[in-house]
Design an enzyme around this catalytic site. Structure first.
Site, short mmCIF file in Angstrom:
data_model
loop_
_atom_site.label_atom_id
_atom_site.label_comp_id
_atom_site.label_asym_id
_atom_site.label_seq_id
_atom_site.Cartn_x
_atom_site.Cartn_y
_atom_site.Cartn_z
N ASP A 1 0.85 -1.21 -0.16
CA ASP A 1 -0.18 -0.11 0.04
C ASP A 1 0.81 1.30 0.22
O ASP A 1 1.71 1.40 0.82
CB ASP A 1 -1.01 -0.01 1.26
CG ASP A 1 -1.95 0.91 1.15
OD1 ASP A 1 -1.97 1.97 0.63
OD2 ASP A 1 -3.21 0.59 1.99
N THR B 1 -6.95 4.12 -1.07
CA THR B 1 -6.80 2.58 -0.99
C THR B 1 -7.92 1.86 -1.36
O THR B 1 -7.73 0.88 -2.26
CB THR B 1 -6.44 2.21 0.53
OG1 THR B 1 -5.10 3.03 1.05
CG2 THR B 1 -6.23 0.66 0.74
#
Ligand SMILES: [Zn+2]
Length: 423
Positions: free
Chosen positions: A121, A157
């Site tokens: 991420d 995200t």
């Protein structure tokens, strides 16, 4: 715990594809990185809906899933070389199943290689230049590095992870932000809360599509993979738990890919790791000392992944695709935009604040947009119908009547001068 492995990572048959994210979480054209190992995978793509995306990532998936070889012509150009027809793949697959019936055991698997998709991420592309990353560089040095990958708007995200497994822009797959309001059901969505399958059901993720092709699939903490989307989960899944180490996640996913005497291994698995995003939010991407530490850990984890694939015998027999979802920009307490200075707090309902502020006005939206645009030089407010086409961010009821986009490096707050740590 971390494990570094040096030496020969890649067998001659392995192909690697890497893309890198550059920009930030606050705007739209983030470049991302992307890695693939090996070159073929057999899925029937009859249910794949992708007609509104231009992502490199999707095309790579398409190549892999069609059992095609990815030929890289330059940093942004590539083509799929068809090898065999889907029918032939499925026919081979049937033969393989019959054969496995006699041979028994996961070690006997000889058919199409499984695909492991791994996300780190918030990995910004320039981390690759700023920090050593020897394991990652070794990985892609023998394959392909894709230097640009366009994130979808908004570059958060959940929207981007769902794009990676659906091939759709956010307006099409419905996860339009990390925080959402649905005006029909009058319900809110927030990462970590109210995460019911219904929010995700405007699209079908790859782990469901692959089930329809007769393959087992798995999700390890990949956003949405623990939910029964359209009444189905992956064959195996593991809900998000930050206490589970990367090594534990890798061990879990490799076990599922391997299968055993009774259960065939999974053909598609998606694995999520929350760094370097978490540290990037906390320390800021420009904090070289802090980011060097976390990126060393990320690189160690890539070494650990390769090591585990070798230990389990999967190395050389699996496609590995390493991706990120967005980059990240440095924020500053000197670059805050206070919404209360622009519009009265009683005049609107705030749905989401950063990086894209989503507003439901209580009166005429056009008047409010004009107020916002006159208020600060570093924001741009849009009526929903005027959101630029290139954002692909209009056609969903979860997109609110007004959005406000701050310039790179600027942060919108409601009031006060505290810089939030958003996820
Ligand atoms: Zn992210």
């Amino acid at each position: 715990m971390s494990v570094c492995v040096a030496g020969d990572y890649l067998s001659s048959e392995v192909k690697v594809v890497v893309c890198c994210y550059t920009i930030k979480e606050t705007v739209f054209y983030s470049k991302g990185w992307y890695v693939s190992v090996q070159n073929e995978l057999y899925f029937d793509r009859a249910h794949w809906k992708h007609n509104d995306t231009n992502l490199v990532s999707l095309t790579i998936f398409q190549c892999l899933i069609k059992g095609s070889e990815v030929k890289w012509l330059g940093s942004r150009e590539f083509k799929c070389n068809a090898r065999r027809t889907t029918f032939f793949h499925l026919y081979n697959r049937m033969l393989l199943k019959i054969l496995l019936g006699f041979l028994c055991g996961a070690a006997a698997r000889q058919g199409p290689p499984p695909l492991l998709l791994v996300s780190f991420d918030g990995f910004r592309a320039d981390y690759l230049q700023r920090f050593p990353m020897p394991n990652l560089k070794l990985l892609y040095s023998q394959g392909v590095l894709v230097e640009e990958l366009t994130s979808v708007f908004v570059t958060k995200t959940f929207p981007n992870h769902y794009t990676l497994v659906t091939g759709l822009y956010t307006e099409s797959h419905g996860i339009v932000a990390n925080i959402m309001y649905d005006p029909v059901s009058k319900s809110y969505f927030q990462v970590g809360k109210n995460n019911t399958p219904w929010w995700w059901e405007e699209a079908e993720p790859l782990w469901i599509t692959a089930l329809d092709s007769g393959y087992k699939t798995a999700g390890v903490m990949w956003p949405g993979s623990e939910l029964a989307i359209r009444n189905r989960t992956p064959t195996y899944f593991c809900p998000y738990d930050s206490d589970v180490t990367f090594q534990q996640r890798v061990e879990l996913v490799t076990k599922w890919i391997q299968g055993d005497e009774k259960e065939e291994g999974v053909m598609f698995a998606a694995l999520y790791w929350e760094e370097p995003d978490r540290s990037g939010h906390f320390y800021g991407p420009d904090n070289t000392t802090a980011m060097a530490k976390v990126l060393k850990e990320v690189d160690d984890n890539i070494g650990l992944l390769v090591s585990e694939l070798k230990r389990t015998g999967l190395w050389g027999h699996i496609n590995v695709l390493i991706v990120s979802d967005h980059g990240m920009s440095q924020c500053s307490a000197e670059r805050l935009i206070q919404l209360d200075d622009c519009i009265h707090p009683d005049s609107y309902t705030l749905v989401d604040l950063a990086p894209v502020t989503a507003i439901i006005p209580h009166s005429d939206p056009k008047t409010m947009v004009d107020l916002l645009n006159e208020c600060h030089a570093h924001i741009t407010a849009y009526l929903k119908e005027d959101i630029p086409e290139r954002f692909h961010y209009r056609n969903n009821i979860r997109i609110q009547p007004i959005i406000v986009v701050a310039d790179d490096g600027w942060t919108i707050v409601q009031h006060g001068n505290v810089l939030p740590h958003s996820q």
